[in-house]
Design an enzyme around this catalytic site. Structure first.
Site, PDB file in Angstrom:
ATOM      1  N   SER A   1       0.864  -1.188   0.000  1.00 22.01           N
ATOM      2  CA  SER A   1       0.000   0.000   0.000  1.00 22.01           C
ATOM      3  C   SER A   1       0.893   1.227   0.000  1.00 22.01           C
ATOM      4  O   SER A   1       2.116   1.134   0.141  1.00 22.01           O
ATOM      5  CB  SER A   1      -0.947  -0.002   1.209  1.00 22.01           C
TER       6      SER A   1
ATOM      7  N   LEU B   1      -7.697  -2.837  18.617  1.00 21.67           N
ATOM      8  CA  LEU B   1      -7.580  -2.290  17.263  1.00 21.67           C
ATOM      9  C   LEU B   1      -7.949  -3.354  16.236  1.00 21.67           C
ATOM     10  O   LEU B   1      -7.376  -4.450  16.236  1.00 21.67           O
ATOM     11  CB  LEU B   1      -6.139  -1.820  17.013  1.00 21.67           C
TER      12      LEU B   1
ATOM     13  N   ASP C   1      -7.995  -4.277  12.227  1.00 24.30           N
ATOM     14  CA  ASP C   1      -7.469  -3.948  10.901  1.00 24.30           C
ATOM     15  C   ASP C   1      -8.267  -4.757   9.873  1.00 24.30           C
ATOM     16  O   ASP C   1      -8.121  -5.978   9.790  1.00 24.30           O
ATOM     17  CB  ASP C   1      -5.983  -4.288  10.826  1.00 24.30           C
TER      18      ASP C   1
ATOM     19  N   GLY D   1      -8.832  -6.105   6.445  1.00 20.09           N
ATOM     20  CA  GLY D   1      -7.973  -6.344   5.296  1.00 20.09           C
ATOM     21  C   GLY D   1      -6.521  -6.106   5.680  1.00 20.09           C
ATOM     22  O   GLY D   1      -5.838  -5.245   5.131  1.00 20.09           O
TER      23      GLY D   1
ATOM     24  N   TRP E   1      -0.345  -8.780   5.394  1.00 21.33           N
ATOM     25  CA  TRP E   1       0.624  -9.645   6.065  1.00 21.33           C
ATOM     26  C   TRP E   1       0.837  -9.259   7.519  1.00 21.33           C
ATOM     27  O   TRP E   1       1.734  -9.764   8.178  1.00 21.33           O
ATOM     28  CB  TRP E   1       1.949  -9.622   5.313  1.00 21.33           C
TER      29      TRP E   1
ATOM     30  N   GLN F   1      -1.449 -14.494   2.627  1.00 20.98           N
ATOM     31  CA  GLN F   1      -1.182 -13.430   3.595  1.00 20.98           C
ATOM     32  C   GLN F   1      -1.389 -13.938   5.022  1.00 20.98           C
ATOM     33  O   GLN F   1      -0.584 -13.648   5.913  1.00 20.98           O
ATOM     34  CB  GLN F   1      -2.094 -12.233   3.324  1.00 20.98           C
TER      35      GLN F   1
ATOM     36  N   CYS G   1      -0.151   2.345 -12.947  1.00 21.97           N
ATOM     37  CA  CYS G   1      -0.704   2.925 -11.714  1.00 21.97           C
ATOM     38  C   CYS G   1       0.110   4.138 -11.275  1.00 21.97           C
ATOM     39  O   CYS G   1      -0.448   5.154 -10.851  1.00 21.97           O
ATOM     40  CB  CYS G   1      -0.725   1.879 -10.603  1.00 21.97           C
TER      41      CYS G   1
END
Length: 391
Positions: free
Chosen positions: A137, A171, A173, A175, A178, A202, A361
């Protein structure tokens, strides 16, 4: 626009509209110059593209031709894509002919397959060109010359700072990939993290990391759909989601945001980090067919609108568009170094597809076809947070 070019090749006729930049097209031992000035690159057309394919989706037709080697770029691929992609984004698309691409299933079982088609290509494959954090990301570059590893650490640190974490908090997350963000949160803040992913590869790597670091009491990652986490009744002090909402499909955006609201405790913080489109149209047929089946980019305005349909209050919005351009150029450079190994294992067409994906991209972010937004929200009002972003 010379009529003779239309007779010679519809592709040449089509490309003549791209005259805001100068480039050459070589076809059948003839070279055509588009625009005025010094040519920036040359498109070498080894096999002409049928008119019908170009009119259905020029981006898809030329992307497939590049993958096959029917066209090639002589010069810098990034420069060529910066010229071509803004024109493709304005073109009309025959959506009836591509209805399966633009109306992909949003069922859980089908979305699991869509995710697996990309993220389960193998941890060994992604390790070839991602940095050691295995962060897939947008990184965060504090300095122009930051390396990718440093920038990915800075991205996670930046997100965790925005979430205003305290020891003992929970917390989620959504998605989690890894697992790097959850691991950092546990080690640096002492929070208890829970992550969900649909990628078996993953999940397996995340389990290995958690066990190696001895964090089993602080970090749990399950192979589960976010909707099933919501149905379980679990709630959290903080929620983060990085690059995941793009996979849920436009019909499920309200479901996704509603589930996030249900899972967040009153006054809690939700940071949504995602690639955003300029409007509510799905335009990239090539990306949906070859890279992210079912992928849909939310616009900023529709996410803000949906957020206020739930109990969220938006307190901060930040664009990291240029950071993602830099991130992708790092990935593209790393991929070039690994190309012989990838080509030996997966073939030339696969390599040309990923060249086009990573470089395309980067170009899309650079020219502003797409953006990257971080949106920080509270569930209901929270008057106990510091007054500025820089807490």
């Amino acid at each position: 626009m010379p009529f003779t070019h239309l007779l010679e090749s519809f592709l040449i006729h089509y490309l003549e509209r791209f005259s805001d930049a100068c480039f050459c097209v070589r076809l059948r031992d003839k070279t055509y110059t588009i625009g005025a000035g010094e040519p920036l690159f040359t498109i070498h057309v080894k096999q002409d593209i049928p008119k019908k394919e170009l009119l259905t989706s020029a981006e898809l037709a030329m992307g497939e031709a590049y993958m096959r080697g029917d066209i090639d770029i002589e010069g810098d691929l990034f420069t060529a894509l910066c010229v071509l992609l803004p024109h493709f984004s304005k073109d009309s698309i025959d959506r009836s002919a591509l209805s399966k691409l633009f109306h992909a299933s949003t069922k859980k079982s089908d979305q699991k397959e869509q995710v697996a088609s990309h993220y389960d290509l193998g941890n060994d494959f992604f390790k070839l060109w991602l940095d050691k954090t295995m962060s897939y990301s947008c990184a965060y570059f504090k300095k122009e010359d930051d390396d990718l590893f440093t920038a990915q650490h800075q991205k996670v640190d930046y997100i965790l700072e925005k979430l205003y974490l305290k020891k003992g908090m929970t917390l989620l997350d959504i998605g989690c990939g890894w697992g790097f963000l959850l691991i950092e949160a546990a080690q640096k803040y002492g929070v208890k993290g829970y992550g969900c992913t649909l990628s078996k590869e993953q999940w397996a790597e995340a389990q290995r990391r958690i066990e190696t670091l001895g964090l089993q009491d602080l970090v749990t990652i399950d192979l589960i759909d976010y909707r099933d986490v919501a149905r379980s009744g679990k709630t959290f002090d903080r929620i983060v989601s990085v690059g995941m909402i793009e996979h849920v499909g436009r019909p499920n955006f309200p479901v996704y945001m509603g589930d996030a609201s249900d899972m967040l405790k009153d006054g809690g913080l939700f940071l949504l980090h995602y690639i955003s489109g300029q409007d509510e149209r799905a335009t990239s047929a090539w990306t949906r067919k070859y890279i992210f089946p079912g992928g849909t980019l939310p616009s900023l305005r529709e996410i803000i609108h949906i957020a206020y349909d739930e109990k969220f209050r938006v307190i901060d919005v930040e664009s990291l568009r240029r950071h993602y351009y830099k991130t992708l150029m790092h990935w593209y450079g790393n991929f070039q170094k690994a190309k012989p190994q990838v080509e030996a294992a997966r073939g030339t067409e696969f390599v040309r597809m990923w060249d086009l994906y990573l470089c395309g991209c980067a170009a899309s972010f650079y020219v502003g076809n797409i953006d990257l937004h971080q949106i920080l929200m509270t569930k209901g009002n929270n008057n106990d947070l510091p007054l500025t972003r820089w807490y």
